[in-house]
Design an enzyme around this catalytic site. Structure first.
Site, mmCIF file in Angstrom:
data_model
loop_
_atom_site.group_PDB
_atom_site.id
_atom_site.type_symbol
_atom_site.label_atom_id
_atom_site.label_comp_id
_atom_site.label_asym_id
_atom_site.label_seq_id
_atom_site.Cartn_x
_atom_site.Cartn_y
_atom_site.Cartn_z
ATOM 1 N N CYS A 150 0.535 -1.783 -0.133
ATOM 2 C CA CYS A 150 -0.352 -0.182 -0.445
ATOM 3 C C CYS A 150 0.670 1.261 0.053
ATOM 4 O O CYS A 150 1.903 1.139 0.560
ATOM 5 C CB CYS A 150 -1.010 -0.020 1.028
ATOM 6 S SG CYS A 150 -2.051 1.347 1.306
ATOM 7 N N CYS A 153 -0.072 4.417 2.050
ATOM 8 C CA CYS A 153 0.213 4.014 3.746
ATOM 9 C C CYS A 153 0.936 3.680 3.945
ATOM 10 O O CYS A 153 1.613 5.047 4.791
ATOM 11 C CB CYS A 153 -0.205 2.162 4.056
ATOM 12 S SG CYS A 153 -1.821 1.882 2.985
ATOM 13 N N ASP A 154 2.013 3.321 3.611
ATOM 14 C CA ASP A 154 3.275 3.336 3.624
ATOM 15 C C ASP A 154 4.830 4.040 2.987
ATOM 16 O O ASP A 154 5.363 4.549 3.174
ATOM 17 C CB ASP A 154 3.939 1.543 3.596
ATOM 18 C CG ASP A 154 3.190 1.320 4.407
ATOM 19 O OD1 ASP A 154 2.956 1.495 5.245
ATOM 20 O OD2 ASP A 154 3.039 -0.150 4.297
#
Ligand code: NAP
Length: 325
Positions: A150, A153-154
């Site tokens: 992701c 997300c990261d």
């Protein structure tokens, strides 16, 4: 409101003391947790079956920085725990079990696990999706230590660093473009010589000077040290040449598999296997709703999953109210 409580003879072969839930929710990610908050807070007897990964996909995310209302961010597992606490506060019962079969042709619906059966008048499916994995032995070792599924997300953990994206579809192109805003350099490693992503997206990534394409290339292995991922071993499928690409992160974007196999015979699935719903989260079976990533190939964010979980909780409540009239 549908009455909850004990089975009667009319409802078939139920044990005399077997409980019927007003609402059962499958899945304990943001969609399931939010749906549970809404139905239990509406006074419905609600049970949430956690499935194999209590807390859902987000438990594999180190830090969630983009869920509104948490300016300092929060850890993936912590988010799952907070959702559980909040749903329990309104009476949701958490069942740590895995449903292996469903019968949506009877009322109440029947859900079977290995050693138990559950019954409910309304069902909300929030079983999520699983990112496809490359299938390398080292992949699990480096997940959360350089390997991510992701970028939204990261990505921020790789500011100024070198990262790679595996895949050639819209997700890979979008991830590469997103990561190029943060990272110093982005490789796109794709097994063919052309992208599957739509034309405008292709143009955008191919014109980005920070993005370099490794065409006709497959990832053979991942190498690293105690700090995490350091190098990706890449093989050119045309001539078999193998090289090592130094990188701090690898974002695997080779598609997702919706966790909807349980419903292949009872609900409508689209060509990619996602549960088809209308905009009110209703499936083709009255009383069955679907929310979150299992019904969303597009956004796949915690906040959008929570949003559709809320909608499904409200719609299930309305459905039971109408049924009870
Ligand atoms: P996708 O379109 O299925 O693309 C997957 C990519 O990964 C393909 O390029 C495929 O290669 C590659 N791949 C698959 N398995 C692989 C493996 N084992 N090893 C190496 N490479 C592998 O998946 P997606 O990009 O996640 O998109 C899913 C759907 O969502 C699509 O319909 C897409 O259009 C849509 N989507 C839209 C947007 C947008 O419009 N903004 C954004 C994201 C996703 P091949 O090309 O060789 O098959």
């Amino acid at each position: 409101m549908a009455a909850s409580g004990h089975a009667t003879q009319k409802e078939g072969s139920l044990m005399a003391d077997e409980q019927i839930y007003d609402v059962m929710i499958l899945g304990s990610g943001p969609a399931g947790g939010t749906a549970a908050i809404y139905t239990s807070r509406a006074g419905l007897k609600t049970a949430l079956v956690t499935g194999p990964v209590p807390g859902g996909q987000l438990t594999g995310t180190s830090e969630i920085e983009n869920f509104p209302g948490f300016p300092q961010g929060l850890k993936g597992p912590q988010f799952g725990e907070l959702l559980e606490q909040q749903a329990r506060r309104f009476g949701t019962e958490f069942i740590f079990d895995i449903i292996t079969a469903v019968d949506l042709s009877v009322r109440p619906f029947v859900l079977r696990a290995e050693e138990a059966a559950y019954r409910c008048r309304a069902l909300i499916v929030c079983t999520g999706s699983s990112p496809r994995r490359l299938g390398l032995a080292a992949e699990r070792e480096f997940t959360g230590r350089g390997v991510s599924y992701c970028a939204t997300c990261d990505g921020r953990f790789f500011e100024g660093k070198t990262v790679a994206v595996a895949g050639g579809g819209d997700s890979a192109a979008e991830d590469a473009s997103y990561l190029a805003r943060l990272a110093g350099k982005v490789y796109v490693i794709h097994r063919r010589g052309e992208l599957r992503a739509h034309a405008a997206m292709q143009k955008k990534v191919q014109e980005n000077p920070k993005i370099e394409f490794l065409w006709h290339s497959v990832i053979e292995d991942l190498k690293g040290d105690e700090r995490g991922l350091r190098r990706i071993v890449v093989r050119d499928v045309r001539d078999g040449a193998v090289k090592e690409v130094p990188t701090d992160g690898l974002f695997v974007a080779i598609g997702h598999t919706p966790n909807a196999g349980l419903f292949k015979d009872s609900l409508e699935l689209d060509a990619q296997g996602y549960i088809v719903t209308d905009r009110l989260t209703r499936t083709k079976v009255p009383g069955v709703f679907a929310a979150g990533d299992v019904a969303d190939p597009h956004f796949r964010q915690a906040i959008t999953a929570a949003g559709t979980g809320c909608a499904a909780g409200m719609e299930a409540t309305r459905y039971l109210e109408a049924e009870g009239e």
